[in-house]
Write a protein that holds these residues in place. Structure first.
Motif, PDB file in Angstrom:
ATOM      1  N   GLN A  66     -11.970   2.224  -2.663  1.00  9.69           N
ATOM      2  CA  GLN A  66     -10.922   1.506  -1.921  1.00  9.69           C
ATOM      3  C   GLN A  66      -9.540   2.042  -2.259  1.00  9.69           C
ATOM      4  N   ASN A  67      -9.449   2.817  -3.341  1.00  8.32           N
ATOM      5  CA  ASN A  67      -8.184   3.428  -3.737  1.00  8.32           C
ATOM      6  C   ASN A  67      -8.015   4.840  -3.176  1.00  8.32           C
ATOM      7  N   SER A  68      -8.966   5.299  -2.378  1.00 11.45           N
ATOM      8  CA  SER A  68      -8.906   6.649  -1.822  1.00 11.45           C
ATOM      9  C   SER A  68      -7.854   6.729  -0.729  1.00 11.45           C
ATOM     10  N   PRO A  69      -7.297   7.932  -0.480  1.00 10.19           N
ATOM     11  CA  PRO A  69      -6.305   8.079   0.598  1.00 10.19           C
ATOM     12  C   PRO A  69      -6.839   7.632   1.950  1.00 10.19           C
ATOM     13  N   GLN A  70      -8.127   7.914   2.226  1.00  9.91           N
ATOM     14  CA  GLN A  70      -8.696   7.557   3.530  1.00  9.91           C
ATOM     15  C   GLN A  70      -8.725   6.033   3.723  1.00  9.91           C
ATOM     16  N   ALA A  71      -9.124   5.305   2.684  1.00 11.98           N
ATOM     17  CA  ALA A  71      -9.226   3.850   2.782  1.00 11.98           C
ATOM     18  C   ALA A  71      -7.845   3.211   2.939  1.00 11.98           C
ATOM     19  N   ILE A  72      -6.887   3.710   2.166  1.00 12.46           N
ATOM     20  CA  ILE A  72      -5.534   3.145   2.239  1.00 12.46           C
ATOM     21  C   ILE A  72      -4.878   3.502   3.573  1.00 12.46           C
ATOM     22  N   ARG A  73      -5.094   4.741   4.020  1.00 16.44           N
ATOM     23  CA  ARG A  73      -4.535   5.165   5.307  1.00 16.44           C
ATOM     24  C   ARG A  73      -5.087   4.303   6.450  1.00 16.44           C
ATOM     25  N   PHE A  74      -6.370   3.992   6.392  1.00 17.15           N
ATOM     26  CA  PHE A  74      -6.999   3.132   7.398  1.00 17.15           C
ATOM     27  C   PHE A  74      -6.272   1.791   7.495  1.00 17.15           C
ATOM     28  N   LEU A  88       0.763  -1.247   0.000  1.00 17.43           N
ATOM     29  CA  LEU A  88       0.000   0.000   0.000  1.00 17.43           C
ATOM     30  C   LEU A  88       0.794   1.297   0.000  1.00 17.43           C
ATOM     31  N   ILE A  89       2.029   1.303   0.459  1.00 16.58           N
ATOM     32  CA  ILE A  89       2.677   2.593   0.664  1.00 16.58           C
ATOM     33  C   ILE A  89       2.853   3.375  -0.643  1.00 16.58           C
ATOM     34  N   SER A  90       3.275   2.707  -1.707  1.00 15.03           N
ATOM     35  CA  SER A  90       3.433   3.436  -2.978  1.00 15.03           C
ATOM     36  C   SER A  90       2.078   3.831  -3.551  1.00 15.03           C
ATOM     37  N   LEU A  91       1.067   2.968  -3.401  1.00 15.79           N
ATOM     38  CA  LEU A  91      -0.285   3.305  -3.861  1.00 15.79           C
ATOM     39  C   LEU A  91      -0.864   4.461  -3.045  1.00 15.79           C
ATOM     40  N   TYR A  92      -0.523   4.513  -1.756  1.00 17.29           N
ATOM     41  CA  TYR A  92      -0.975   5.617  -0.903  1.00 17.29           C
ATOM     42  C   TYR A  92      -0.391   6.943  -1.393  1.00 17.29           C
ATOM     43  N   LEU A  93       0.897   6.944  -1.709  1.00 16.44           N
ATOM     44  CA  LEU A  93       1.534   8.174  -2.172  1.00 16.44           C
ATOM     45  C   LEU A  93       0.958   8.634  -3.503  1.00 16.44           C
ATOM     46  N   ILE A  94       0.636   7.685  -4.387  1.00 15.18           N
ATOM     47  CA  ILE A  94      -0.041   8.032  -5.642  1.00 15.18           C
ATOM     48  C   ILE A  94      -1.416   8.624  -5.346  1.00 15.18           C
ATOM     49  N   LEU A 149       4.078   9.572   9.376  1.00 19.12           N
ATOM     50  CA  LEU A 149       4.215   9.428   7.924  1.00 19.12           C
ATOM     51  C   LEU A 149       2.874   9.260   7.229  1.00 19.12           C
ATOM     52  N   ILE A 150       1.978   8.459   7.812  1.00 22.15           N
ATOM     53  CA  ILE A 150       0.708   8.182   7.136  1.00 22.15           C
ATOM     54  C   ILE A 150      -0.425   9.096   7.605  1.00 22.15           C
ATOM     55  N   THR A 151      -0.137   9.981   8.568  1.00 21.47           N
ATOM     56  CA  THR A 151      -1.167  10.892   9.050  1.00 21.47           C
ATOM     57  C   THR A 151      -1.109  12.234   8.329  1.00 21.47           C
ATOM     58  N   PHE A 152       0.100  12.678   7.994  1.00 27.66           N
ATOM     59  CA  PHE A 152       0.282  13.981   7.356  1.00 27.66           C
ATOM     60  C   PHE A 152       0.727  13.807   5.908  1.00 27.66           C
ATOM     61  N   ASN A 188       2.078  16.427   3.996  1.00 27.88           N
ATOM     62  CA  ASN A 188       3.112  17.391   3.620  1.00 27.88           C
ATOM     63  C   ASN A 188       4.370  16.636   3.161  1.00 27.88           C
ATOM     64  N   PRO A 189       4.961  17.009   2.013  1.00 29.62           N
ATOM     65  CA  PRO A 189       6.104  16.243   1.489  1.00 29.62           C
ATOM     66  C   PRO A 189       7.311  16.236   2.420  1.00 29.62           C
ATOM     67  N   VAL A 190       7.550  17.355   3.112  1.00 30.36           N
ATOM     68  CA  VAL A 190       8.690  17.413   4.035  1.00 30.36           C
ATOM     69  C   VAL A 190       8.478  16.437   5.202  1.00 30.36           C
ATOM     70  N   VAL A 191       7.250  16.422   5.728  1.00 31.16           N
ATOM     71  CA  VAL A 191       6.928  15.510   6.832  1.00 31.16           C
ATOM     72  C   VAL A 191       7.074  14.059   6.385  1.00 31.16           C
ATOM     73  N   ILE A 192       6.595  13.763   5.193  1.00 30.43           N
ATOM     74  CA  ILE A 192       6.672  12.402   4.665  1.00 30.43           C
ATOM     75  C   ILE A 192       8.125  11.959   4.500  1.00 30.43           C
ATOM     76  N   LEU A 193       8.942  12.804   3.880  1.00 25.26           N
ATOM     77  CA  LEU A 193      10.338  12.435   3.621  1.00 25.26           C
ATOM     78  C   LEU A 193      11.144  12.363   4.918  1.00 25.26           C
ATOM     79  N   LEU A 194      10.871  13.278   5.848  1.00 27.10           N
ATOM     80  CA  LEU A 194      11.583  13.245   7.133  1.00 27.10           C
ATOM     81  C   LEU A 194      11.258  11.973   7.898  1.00 27.10           C
TER      82      LEU A 194
END
Length: 404
Positions: free
Chosen positions: A161-169, A24-30, A84-87, A89-95
């Motif tokens: 099921q491909n939405s950010p909310q569903a994948i984040r869950f 899921l992580i790459s699909l989440y970022l997409i 990482l999966i709550t925010f 923002n690209p800086v937050v994600i990369l950090l």
């Protein structure tokens, strides 16, 4: 032993979460609007951060003990993954992917040495195989859960099921499983650690003395081979979910199913590790697996249909993963017990620096739909590594006894 059972429980729950994350992580970022090039940067920064902290983590692990290292690792992973999966923002994600992998490296450099500490030499390959088998069964279930949980969320809240909310869950379950893993690790026993009399002695410059790293001459070929095969793998591994989704237009749930099914033959193949070692020896057993896996990596890059591509995916996964227990024990047989953390650290440094470079480059290939090139590079690198393992002749006297 109680410690091994607790460690195995930790492996199972961490692997369940890892199976979810893998899909899921790459699909989440997409889904939150990032491109393949950003995903390449994401995995690149994570790998490089892991690599740069591998040597400090190895030194620290050898001093503070394996159990403490495991606990530090899990706490750091839980916090950084949640952020990482709550925010978005690209800086937050990369950090936080950097922090996640820095935390993870404490576990990576401690796990194989811990098995050496608690398991008799004659049982290590068998115990490692059982742990590896259990891990892949759990990853299989995690892969299946990834799409299933997203689908359930989508149906309950009437979103895709491909939405950010569903994948984040679904990804939040990885956090939960890591917490359970941490609780399991609290129950293992610490075998031994170097007594730390002061902060200054803990950080003493002697640790950086070249004499303390003399073991490197005995593992240099293994380090090079591991770096090459992982450099090649970095061109394709992070992009598998995106590759199947974009090329064959299949759902997240179906991708999770495909990933989970691919782990079943791999899990059973891992139980053959002991027989492979007895028949071919450790280095030639690793080489055989890589020779057999390289053509299937190349096959995936050609424009075949879903079923042929998936067959190649499964076969590559089997041959290039099930020798994991063999490799762990092979490396541990080449170094003294007190050097094992540092040995893994050096290999992780090299592997992850080059993997970070490969992933960053490959993001551009996948964004441009130039699928053949990443798979060709992966195949060539695998073949070169196989040649190095096949022709390897140990020079380290620790080869005959991992705890000598």
């Amino acid at each position: 032993p109680r410690s091994i059972k607790a460690f195995l429980l930790n492996v199972v729950f961490a692997s369940l979460g890892s199976g979810i994350y893998e899909v899921l992580i790459s699909l989440y970022l997409i889904s939150v609007g990032y491109s393949e090039t950003f995903i390449g940067l994401f995995f690149s920064i994570g790998a490089i951060a892991l690599g740069l902290f591998a040597i400090p983590a190895g030194i620290i692990s050898d001093k503070i003990g394996r159990k403490t290292s495991f606990i530090i690792s899990r706490i750091g992973m839980i916090i950084s993954l949640f952020l990482l999966i709550t925010f978005v923002n690209p800086v937050v994600i990369l950090l936080n992917i950097a922090l996640f992998n820095i935390s993870q490296v404490f576990y990576i450099v401690s796990s194989a040495p811990y098995i050496v500490d608690v398991v008799p030499a004659e049982d290590r390959v068998r115990v490692s195989s059982i742990i590896f088998f259990s891990s892949f069964i759990a990853i299989t279930v995690g892969n299946l859960l990834s799409g299933t949980l997203s689908s359930i969320y989508g149906k309950i809240f009437s979103v895709s099921q491909n939405s950010p909310q569903a994948i984040r869950f679904s990804l939040y379950f990885y956090v939960i499983f890591l917490i359970i893993s941490l609780i399991s690790l609290l129950k293992i026993e610490e075998i031994h650690k170097v007594k730390i009399e002061s902060v200054s002695s803990f950080l003493r410059i002697n640790d950086l003395n070249l004499k303390n790293f003399s073991f490197l001459k005995g593992i240099i070929i293994v380090l090079i081979a591991a770096t090459i095969v992982n450099f090649g793998a970095s061109f394709i591994l992070p992009f598998f979910p995106i590759y199947f989704k974009s090329r064959f237009n299949i759902s997240t749930q179906y991708i999770g199913l495909l990933f989970s099914l691919s782990n079943i033959p791999l899990a059973f193949a891992s139980l053959l590790s002991d027989k492979i070692v007895k028949r071919f020896g450790m280095n030639k057993g690793i080489a055989l697996c890589q020779f057999l896996g390289a053509p299937f990596a190349l096959m995936m890059g050609f424009p075949f249909g879903l079923y042929v591509t998936y067959f190649a995916f499964v076969m590559r996964k089997i041959f290039l993963n099930f020798y994991g227990p063999i490799w762990d024990n092979f490396l541990m047989s080449l170094v003294r017990s007190e050097d094992s953390g540092k040995a893994l650290a050096f290999i992780n440094l090299s592997v992850n620096i080059f993997s970070g470079i490969g992933t960053a480059i490959s993001g551009y290939f996948f964004k441009a739909n130039l699928y053949l090139y990443p798979f060709l590079i992966a195949s060539i690198c695998t073949f070169i590594a196989a040649l190095l393992y096949y022709n390897y002749k140990p020079t380290n006297s620790a080869h005959c006894s991992p705890s000598s």
